[in-house]
Design a protein around this motif. Structure first.
Motif: not given
Length: 357
Positions: A203-205, A226-230, A234-235, A258-262
């Motif tokens: 995650y972001p940290r 909301l950190f890696f995929d946007i 938007n970030l 995002y989750i389903l297409n990663r």
């Protein structure tokens, strides 16, 4: 055989002396939940458990009930947040200890070491350290493992190839992390296991795989997406919103896309994919919160089925994780509420049953 569904479990629903000192007598996580206020028309706040069941996790019967409904609705096990601050200093250890001491409670479980300093960040208070996370070194590793060992030997404790599963929240903050994992691995082998199975939170940290000693990674949602995929735009927008102390509104459907297409991988490490049921931490943070809008039970069921059957490269075929079982103050929970009842649990049960006939 389908995957085993695990849910992150917050044990903070009972009084402890520290919280009474910091926040006032009688404080539990329910105190935060009840303080929620609607910020827009139709905003579901405060969130309320079904039938006003404000349970107390120092009561073994309340813990038993959680286990019963998890089992009934095909949640295989809980990932208990474990708060170890060094030198044996713990918080909220009682629910897991009650579980250990009551072998009739039929639920599988493991630990997630939530290694971070506790500071005041709720309800607009200025940051102030409440309890510092310490890493005293090898003697602390021994003391920590000595505490864990009795749990690891419990037949309900989740294992992978005879290795106790341990999630670690902030691996990059731990000095001599690799040596520590080697020590835990050695102690596990001495105790009759094949080693230890460590899972890093991503995650972001912790933006990438930190150690080759880790066996797997866990994508912690919705913060991961909301950190890696946007987009970078938007970030930046989210960064500005935070600086301006405004409410950060996000889309349930977009995050799930995002989750389903990663496709991302981590040096061929096993990926324990993460999902979420919702997010709204305004009960804790008021207008400086993040609120994911648009969640419904039918949407969750549709997305969860695609998630559950994902054949993404390096994805674990044995486990997936939902954030969370009972993070009520963050609007991330599966437990029944007075709005959707058992809807989210029923969705999980239907999907798991479908692929385990």
């Amino acid at each position: 055989m389908g995957k085993k569904v695990l849910a992150v479990h917050l044990p903070a629903f009972h009084e402890i002396p520290e919280n009474n000192k910091w926040w006032g007598d009688g404080f539990t996580e329910w105190t935060n939940v009840k303080s929620g206020k609607p910020l827009f028309k139709g905003h579901y706040q405060p969130m309320k458990p079904k039938d006003d069941y404000y349970y107390d996790l120092s009561n073994v019967n309340d813990l038993k009930y959680q286990a019963e409904i998890a089992k009934k609705y095909n949640v295989y096990g809980f990932i208990f947040y474990h708060y170890w601050f060094g030198n044996g200093r713990m918080l909220f250890e009682k629910p897991a200890e009650m579980l250990l001491n009551n072998p009739d409670i039929d639920i599988n479980y493991c630990f997630s070491w939530a290694n971070q300093t506790w500071i005041t960040t709720w309800h607009g208070r200025d940051p102030e350290t409440l309890l510092e996370q310490l890493y005293p070194g090898e003697q602390d590793w021994k003391q920590h493992f000595d505490y864990w060992e009795k749990f690891f030997k419990d037949e309900r404790y989740i294992k992978v190839d005879n290795k106790p599963m341990l999630y670690i929240y902030n691996p990059s903050e731990i000095p001599n992390y690799d040596k520590m994992i080697e020590y835990f691995d050695m102690r596990c082998k001495e105790a009759g296991f094949a080693g230890i199975y460590t899972v890093e939170y991503i995650y972001p940290r912790n933006p990438k795989l930190f150690s080759k000693k880790s066996d797997a990674v866990y994508e912690f949602e919705p913060r991961y997406s909301l950190f890696f995929d946007i987009s970078k735009f938007n970030l930046l927008k989210r960064f500005i919103i935070k600086k301006l102390k405004m409410t950060d509104y996000q889309s349930f459907d977009k995050i799930w896309s995002y989750i389903l297409n990663r496709k991302r991988t981590y040096d061929s490490k096993t990926i324990i994919s993460g999902a979420f049921s919702g997010w709204d931490n305004s009960a804790r943070k008021g207008k400086e919160s993040m609120i994911v809008k648009g969640k419904t039970v039918p949407k969750f069921k549709k997305y969860f089925e695609k998630f559950y059957t994902s054949d993404r490269e390096n994805i674990s075929e044995e486990f997936c994780v939902i954030n969370a079982w009972n993070e009520w103050s963050e609007g991330a929970y599966l437990e029944p509420d007075d709005k959707d009842g058992f809807g989210y649990l029923e969705a999980i049960k239907e999907v798991v049953d479908k692929y385990n006939d």
